[in-house]
Design a protein around this motif. Structure first.
Motif, PDB file in Angstrom:
ATOM      1  N   ASP A  76       0.853  -1.200   0.000  1.00 52.10           N
ATOM      2  CA  ASP A  76       0.000   0.000   0.000  1.00 52.10           C
ATOM      3  C   ASP A  76       0.885   1.245   0.000  1.00 52.10           C
ATOM      4  O   ASP A  76       2.117   1.136  -0.033  1.00 52.10           O
ATOM      5  CB  ASP A  76      -0.930   0.005   1.233  1.00 52.10           C
ATOM      6  CG  ASP A  76      -2.323   0.531   0.883  1.00 52.10           C
ATOM      7  OD1 ASP A  76      -2.387   1.617   0.259  1.00 52.10           O
ATOM      8  OD2 ASP A  76      -3.324  -0.118   1.209  1.00 52.10           O
ATOM      9  N   PHE A  77       0.224   2.398   0.070  1.00 50.62           N
ATOM     10  CA  PHE A  77       0.972   3.668   0.145  1.00 50.62           C
ATOM     11  C   PHE A  77       1.143   4.013   1.622  1.00 50.62           C
ATOM     12  O   PHE A  77       0.600   5.012   2.106  1.00 50.62           O
ATOM     13  CB  PHE A  77       0.198   4.776  -0.574  1.00 50.62           C
ATOM     14  CG  PHE A  77      -0.135   4.438  -2.004  1.00 50.62           C
ATOM     15  CD1 PHE A  77       0.845   4.497  -2.983  1.00 50.62           C
ATOM     16  CD2 PHE A  77      -1.412   4.046  -2.363  1.00 50.62           C
ATOM     17  CE1 PHE A  77       0.547   4.183  -4.308  1.00 50.62           C
ATOM     18  CE2 PHE A  77      -1.717   3.723  -3.679  1.00 50.62           C
ATOM     19  CZ  PHE A  77      -0.735   3.788  -4.648  1.00 50.62           C
ATOM     20  N   TRP A  78       1.858   3.166   2.348  1.00 48.99           N
ATOM     21  CA  TRP A  78       1.992   3.373   3.796  1.00 48.99           C
ATOM     22  C   TRP A  78       2.633   4.727   4.059  1.00 48.99           C
ATOM     23  O   TRP A  78       3.666   5.061   3.469  1.00 48.99           O
ATOM     24  CB  TRP A  78       2.820   2.243   4.418  1.00 48.99           C
ATOM     25  CG  TRP A  78       2.238   0.898   4.149  1.00 48.99           C
ATOM     26  CD1 TRP A  78       2.800  -0.107   3.414  1.00 48.99           C
ATOM     27  CD2 TRP A  78       0.958   0.411   4.577  1.00 48.99           C
ATOM     28  NE1 TRP A  78       1.951  -1.192   3.349  1.00 48.99           N
ATOM     29  CE2 TRP A  78       0.808  -0.893   4.051  1.00 48.99           C
ATOM     30  CE3 TRP A  78      -0.084   0.944   5.330  1.00 48.99           C
ATOM     31  CZ2 TRP A  78      -0.321  -1.678   4.265  1.00 48.99           C
ATOM     32  CZ3 TRP A  78      -1.224   0.173   5.539  1.00 48.99           C
ATOM     33  CH2 TRP A  78      -1.327  -1.117   5.021  1.00 48.99           C
ATOM     34  N   THR A  79       2.031   5.489   4.959  1.00 47.57           N
ATOM     35  CA  THR A  79       2.526   6.851   5.199  1.00 47.57           C
ATOM     36  C   THR A  79       3.398   6.912   6.454  1.00 47.57           C
ATOM     37  O   THR A  79       3.503   5.939   7.198  1.00 47.57           O
ATOM     38  CB  THR A  79       1.360   7.843   5.403  1.00 47.57           C
ATOM     39  OG1 THR A  79       0.755   7.573   6.671  1.00 47.57           O
ATOM     40  CG2 THR A  79       0.331   7.736   4.302  1.00 47.57           C
ATOM     41  N   ALA A 106      -8.868   5.545   3.880  1.00 54.77           N
ATOM     42  CA  ALA A 106      -7.899   6.609   4.181  1.00 54.77           C
ATOM     43  C   ALA A 106      -6.502   6.096   3.865  1.00 54.77           C
ATOM     44  O   ALA A 106      -6.317   4.896   3.618  1.00 54.77           O
ATOM     45  CB  ALA A 106      -7.975   7.003   5.650  1.00 54.77           C
ATOM     46  N   ALA A 107      -5.529   7.007   3.867  1.00 57.93           N
ATOM     47  CA  ALA A 107      -4.133   6.579   3.795  1.00 57.93           C
ATOM     48  C   ALA A 107      -3.707   6.279   5.227  1.00 57.93           C
ATOM     49  O   ALA A 107      -3.925   7.104   6.123  1.00 57.93           O
ATOM     50  CB  ALA A 107      -3.278   7.685   3.200  1.00 57.93           C
ATOM     51  N   TYR A 108      -3.134   5.109   5.443  1.00 58.30           N
ATOM     52  CA  TYR A 108      -2.776   4.698   6.802  1.00 58.30           C
ATOM     53  C   TYR A 108      -1.263   4.641   6.963  1.00 58.30           C
ATOM     54  O   TYR A 108      -0.521   4.385   6.008  1.00 58.30           O
ATOM     55  CB  TYR A 108      -3.387   3.333   7.118  1.00 58.30           C
ATOM     56  CG  TYR A 108      -4.892   3.359   7.187  1.00 58.30           C
ATOM     57  CD1 TYR A 108      -5.556   4.067   8.186  1.00 58.30           C
ATOM     58  CD2 TYR A 108      -5.669   2.681   6.238  1.00 58.30           C
ATOM     59  CE1 TYR A 108      -6.950   4.102   8.253  1.00 58.30           C
ATOM     60  CE2 TYR A 108      -7.053   2.700   6.295  1.00 58.30           C
ATOM     61  CZ  TYR A 108      -7.691   3.418   7.308  1.00 58.30           C
ATOM     62  OH  TYR A 108      -9.056   3.456   7.375  1.00 58.30           O
ATOM     63  N   SER A 109      -0.842   4.820   8.212  1.00 59.22           N
ATOM     64  CA  SER A 109       0.595   4.795   8.493  1.00 59.22           C
ATOM     65  C   SER A 109       1.052   3.375   8.824  1.00 59.22           C
ATOM     66  O   SER A 109       0.247   2.511   9.196  1.00 59.22           O
ATOM     67  CB  SER A 109       0.911   5.714   9.671  1.00 59.22           C
ATOM     68  OG  SER A 109       0.375   5.156  10.857  1.00 59.22           O
ATOM     69  N   GLU A 110       2.351   3.195   8.707  1.00 59.68           N
ATOM     70  CA  GLU A 110       2.947   1.915   9.077  1.00 59.68           C
ATOM     71  C   GLU A 110       2.622   1.596  10.549  1.00 59.68           C
ATOM     72  O   GLU A 110       2.318   0.461  10.890  1.00 59.68           O
ATOM     73  CB  GLU A 110       4.467   2.000   8.881  1.00 59.68           C
ATOM     74  CG  GLU A 110       5.186   0.761   9.316  1.00 59.68           C
ATOM     75  CD  GLU A 110       6.686   0.799   9.019  1.00 59.68           C
ATOM     76  OE1 GLU A 110       7.137   1.708   8.277  1.00 59.68           O
ATOM     77  OE2 GLU A 110       7.391  -0.071   9.528  1.00 59.68           O
ATOM     78  N   GLU A 111       2.632   2.611  11.394  1.00 61.46           N
ATOM     79  CA  GLU A 111       2.388   2.409  12.821  1.00 61.46           C
ATOM     80  C   GLU A 111       0.963   1.904  13.055  1.00 61.46           C
ATOM     81  O   GLU A 111       0.737   1.025  13.884  1.00 61.46           O
ATOM     82  CB  GLU A 111       2.605   3.717  13.597  1.00 61.46           C
ATOM     83  CG  GLU A 111       4.047   4.172  13.693  1.00 61.46           C
ATOM     84  CD  GLU A 111       4.653   4.657  12.370  1.00 61.46           C
ATOM     85  OE1 GLU A 111       3.891   4.986  11.427  1.00 61.46           O
ATOM     86  OE2 GLU A 111       5.894   4.712  12.275  1.00 61.46           O
ATOM     87  N   GLU A 112      -0.003   2.475  12.313  1.00 61.74           N
ATOM     88  CA  GLU A 112      -1.386   2.002  12.467  1.00 61.74           C
ATOM     89  C   GLU A 112      -1.501   0.541  12.075  1.00 61.74           C
ATOM     90  O   GLU A 112      -2.123  -0.264  12.760  1.00 61.74           O
ATOM     91  CB  GLU A 112      -2.334   2.845  11.602  1.00 61.74           C
ATOM     92  CG  GLU A 112      -2.632   4.204  12.210  1.00 61.74           C
ATOM     93  CD  GLU A 112      -3.264   5.152  11.220  1.00 61.74           C
ATOM     94  OE1 GLU A 112      -4.323   5.713  11.535  1.00 61.74           O
ATOM     95  OE2 GLU A 112      -2.691   5.355  10.123  1.00 61.74           O
ATOM     96  N   LEU A 113      -0.870   0.206  10.926  1.00 59.47           N
ATOM     97  CA  LEU A 113      -0.935  -1.179  10.471  1.00 59.47           C
ATOM     98  C   LEU A 113      -0.315  -2.116  11.512  1.00 59.47           C
ATOM     99  O   LEU A 113      -0.880  -3.169  11.819  1.00 59.47           O
ATOM    100  CB  LEU A 113      -0.208  -1.330   9.122  1.00 59.47           C
ATOM    101  CG  LEU A 113      -0.140  -2.772   8.625  1.00 59.47           C
ATOM    102  CD1 LEU A 113      -1.531  -3.308   8.280  1.00 59.47           C
ATOM    103  CD2 LEU A 113       0.768  -2.911   7.414  1.00 59.47           C
ATOM    104  N   ARG A 114       0.828  -1.729  12.043  1.00 65.79           N
ATOM    105  CA  ARG A 114       1.501  -2.577  13.044  1.00 65.79           C
ATOM    106  C   ARG A 114       0.578  -2.848  14.232  1.00 65.79           C
ATOM    107  O   ARG A 114       0.532  -3.953  14.768  1.00 65.79           O
ATOM    108  CB  ARG A 114       2.801  -1.918  13.522  1.00 65.79           C
ATOM    109  CG  ARG A 114       3.921  -2.063  12.503  1.00 65.79           C
ATOM    110  CD  ARG A 114       5.221  -1.413  12.963  1.00 65.79           C
ATOM    111  NE  ARG A 114       6.256  -1.627  11.981  1.00 65.79           N
ATOM    112  CZ  ARG A 114       7.082  -2.682  11.968  1.00 65.79           C
ATOM    113  NH1 ARG A 114       7.006  -3.593  12.911  1.00 65.79           N
ATOM    114  NH2 ARG A 114       7.980  -2.820  11.016  1.00 65.79           N
TER     115      ARG A 114
END
Ligand SMILES: C[S@@+](CC[C@H](N)C(=O)[O-])C[C@H]1O[C@@H](n2cnc3c(N)ncnc32)[C@H](O)[C@@H]1O
Length: 327
Positions: A262-265, A290-298
């Motif tokens: 994805d376009f991890w932010t 939405a665009a999600y951050s690597e931290e959110e995914l983790r």
């Protein structure tokens, strides 16, 4: 005195004009015509069936933007147009521009309403629009798919499942690079039909199974030791993403890996810039994306029985985050 100028405002505000000129040049076949060789306005007009006066407006805008070059009275494709928009190379971005012209551009007229109400503003898609969408996504993600196939070590896997795999760009790229791998593409019925058309009568037909369904409610195909989830998470809310990651965990063996493209932010959701802008598009289409951050995914991975491993750059703003099952 200050050095602040309004230049960036004018540049960004006129962005829609640049986009629309580019879309129309693509639609009328300007770059394809110039791929045959340099042309005068007279010749371009005859080739595209567009009046000479108006094809000039388009051709000059393309020169101004750097896609077309002009020498004396002849126009020719610049290197970017020749490589990606002429239809003469495998790196064909024409379907991507068609998608943004026919679907994204009109949909973005509703951005204000979608932002104000927090809801999706895109209605039902006809079969034709679904095809334009899938072909466009496929063109946009082709380079990323190729990068995934060559960056990640698929040698350790036997069966790969691509959830929301579109028309198969990721799976087909992976299979082209890894003999003996078996694959399943799981998609909604409309897109699954397009994927079948794409795979049928190709050398990869035997290696791919196409299953249609809803990955939130239907049983997921079992017995896969790698699962690709590419450009899917950005379509959904955190709660839906958590539920999906939990479902996937329940359907895979312990040695499985999850590959999230994805376009991890960054943590602020402002970089990469392309991701921060695309977030508006995810909102318009789904009303919850939405665009999600690597931290959110983790965080979601941890809550759903996965453990994030590495982040690997792919192409442009897209990157891969890998995860293994939590012990
Ligand atoms: C943005 S596209 C990404 C396609 C592909 N993975 C790629 O990156 O090129 C998201 C895909 O997810 C599929 N999809 C969305 N919701 C789904 C669901 N509930 N069940 C199955 N597929 C779904 C859509 O049909 C669409 O093709």
């Amino acid at each position: 005195m200050t050095n602040v100028t309004p230049d960036s405002i004018f540049q960004v505000a006129s962005g829609f004009m640049a986009s629309k000129h580019l879309f129309v040049a693509n639609e009328v076949g300007l770059f394809e015509s110039l791929a045959e060789g340099p042309k005068t306005l007279d010749e371009l007009s005859a080739r595209t069936s567009i009046p000479e006066r108006t094809i000039r407006i388009l051709a000059d805008a393309m020169v101004a933007l750097g896609f077309v070059e002009r020498q004396d009275d002849r126009y020719r494709n610049g290197p970017v147009a020749a490589t990606f928009l002429s239809g003469r190379t495998p790196a064909d971005l024409r379907p991507f521009l068609r998608w943004w012209n026919h679907m994204s551009y009109p949909a973005w007229m509703q951005l204000e309403a979608s932002i104000r109400m927090g809801e999706a503003v895109v209605g039902h898609w006809s079969e034709e629009l679904s095809r334009i969408f899938s072909e466009g996504v496929e063109a946009l993600t082709a380079e990323t798919a190729e990068a995934l196939a060559t960056t990640y070590d698929f040698g350790r896997h036997a069966r790969v499942l691509d959830l929301g795999g579109g028309t198969g760009s990721f799976l087909l790229a992976v299979l082209r690079h890894h003999d003996g791998l078996k694959a399943t593409l799981f998609e909604s019925p409309t897109v699954a039909a397009l994927a079948r058309k794409r795979v049928v009568n190709t050398p990869l037909e035997e290696s791919v199974q196409i299953v249609e369904g809803d990955f939130f409610t239907d049983p997921l195909p079992g017995d896969h030791d790698a699962v690709i989830l590419a450009n899917v998470v950005h379509m959904f809310s955190p709660a839906h993403n958590l539920a999906l990651l939990q479902r996937i965990r329940e359907h895979v063996p312990d040695e499985a890996r999850l590959l999230l493209v994805d376009f991890w932010t960054d943590p602020t959701h402002t970089q990469p810039t392309f991701a921060a802008l695309l977030a508006g598009g995810f909102q318009i289409v789904t009303g919850e994306g939405a665009a999600y951050s690597e931290e959110e995914l983790r965080g979601w991975l941890q809550e759903s029985g996965w453990q994030a491993m590495k982040r690997l750059p792919l192409a442009g703003p897209a990157s891969l985050i890998t995860a293994k099952t939590a012990s």
